[in-house]
Motif scaffolding. Structure first.
Motif, mmCIF file in Angstrom:
data_model
loop_
_atom_site.group_PDB
_atom_site.id
_atom_site.type_symbol
_atom_site.label_atom_id
_atom_site.label_comp_id
_atom_site.label_asym_id
_atom_site.label_seq_id
_atom_site.Cartn_x
_atom_site.Cartn_y
_atom_site.Cartn_z
ATOM 1 N N MET A 143 0.705 -0.940 0.501
ATOM 2 C CA MET A 143 0.346 0.030 0.024
ATOM 3 C C MET A 143 0.846 1.266 -0.150
ATOM 4 S SD MET A 143 -2.948 1.109 2.735
ATOM 5 C CE MET A 143 -1.877 0.611 4.344
ATOM 6 N N LYS B 252 0.985 5.240 0.655
ATOM 7 C CA LYS B 252 0.182 6.200 1.073
ATOM 8 C C LYS B 252 0.822 7.575 0.403
ATOM 9 C CE LYS B 252 0.337 4.885 5.265
ATOM 10 N NZ LYS B 252 0.290 5.272 6.625
ATOM 11 N N ARG C 242 -6.590 -2.340 5.371
ATOM 12 C CA ARG C 242 -5.219 -1.329 6.124
ATOM 13 C C ARG C 242 -4.209 -3.093 6.017
ATOM 14 N NH1 ARG C 242 -5.187 4.529 6.729
ATOM 15 N NH2 ARG C 242 -3.565 3.765 8.068
ATOM 16 N N ALA D 57 2.605 -0.934 4.568
ATOM 17 C CA ALA D 57 3.055 0.391 3.945
ATOM 18 C C ALA D 57 3.753 1.012 3.252
ATOM 19 C CB ALA D 57 2.054 1.161 5.079
#
Length: 268
Positions: free
Chosen positions: A37, A39, A166, A171
């Protein structure tokens, strides 16, 4: 679907400047079959990073731009009527799973929650995609990797990703590059001199300070590059900055006036 149906890796490396160990981390995620992920704010290099990693890993890249109307069928596939009758057609996610591609869902939280749930079996040890309409379960081919991205600052006011989703991803936190690195990017991508690139980055950082005055989105590296390209094409500096940086950011007269004043002060 045959591999020829998927986009081939780029012949040459997309321009990307690594800066914080993100390349090695992504390579380990790919090797260990971990979903990723990304961000960070709009236009900070998330998509270019994915393109670079697909080239580096020599994997096909399937990119899906998410939106409110994106359905599970848009990702997985649907039955379509043709000359020979009704036939199943794989969606882009299914194609990527079958052929071991990197599948990149840009701005994933724009998609409906019931659509995002279809990703869950691909993000854990199962690494498979159930297709309810055909009864088939597609095992992810070697090399398949799921990558999603979103803008936390913008999404916090609109939507957010469910905690259960999530926690299925590793991340990566992205932000605008440090000034010297951003100037190098603007110089290369905008085909301008180093001094002009540095001046555009300085302007960009000044404009970013207006976030506290109500600017919802601050100027991205992408906007600075757009201004640089206009200038390289012969457009006057202030006109290029107003068109490519100021106008896309706001319609509010006070903010637009403040930004135009900063442009004038930066290029007297």
């Amino acid at each position: 679907m045959r591999r020829a149906d998927l986009p081939a890796p780029a012949d040459s490396a997309p321009y990307y400047l690594p800066h914080a160990g993100e390349v090695a981390l992504f390579e380990q995620c790919h090797q260990r079959q971990l979903a990723v992920m990304l961000k960070g704010p709009t236009g900070c290099g998330k998509t270019r990073f994915v393109e670079y990693m697909a080239w580096r890993l020599q994997r096909p890249l399937v990119t899906i731009s998410c939106h409110d109307d994106l359905s599970t069928a848009d990702l997985v596939g649907r039955f379509l009527i043709g000359a020979a009758g009704t036939a199943w057609h794989d969606g882009p996610l299914t194609r990527a799973v079958r052929e071991g591609a990197i599948c990149y869902l840009d701005e994933v939280v724009e998609a409906r929650q019931d659509t995002v749930v279809v990703l869950h079996p691909l993000t854990d040890h199962r690494r498979m995609l159930p297709i309810d309409k055909t009864g088939e379960t597609v095992a992810a081919a070697a090399g398949f990797q799921l990558v999603v991205s979103y803008n936390p600052g913008y999404q916090r006011m609109q939507k957010d990703m469910k905690p259960s989703t999530r926690q299925r991803f590793v991340a990566f936190d992205f932000d605008f590059p440090p000034p010297e690195r951003e100037a190098a990017i603007v110089e290369h991508e905008g085909a301008v001199t180093a001094s002009l690139a540095h001046a555009l980055v300085t302007l960009g950082n000044r404009l970013r300070q207006l976030r506290d005055r109500g600017l919802a989105e601050v100027p991205s590296t992408r906007l600075l590059i757009a201004a640089a390209r206009l200038i390289a094409g012969g457009i006057a500096v202030q006109d290029a900055c107003n068109a490519a940086i100021v106008s896309p950011l706001s319609d509010e007269p006070a903010l637009v006036g403040a930004m135009r004043d900063l442009v004038k002060a930066s290029f007297i």
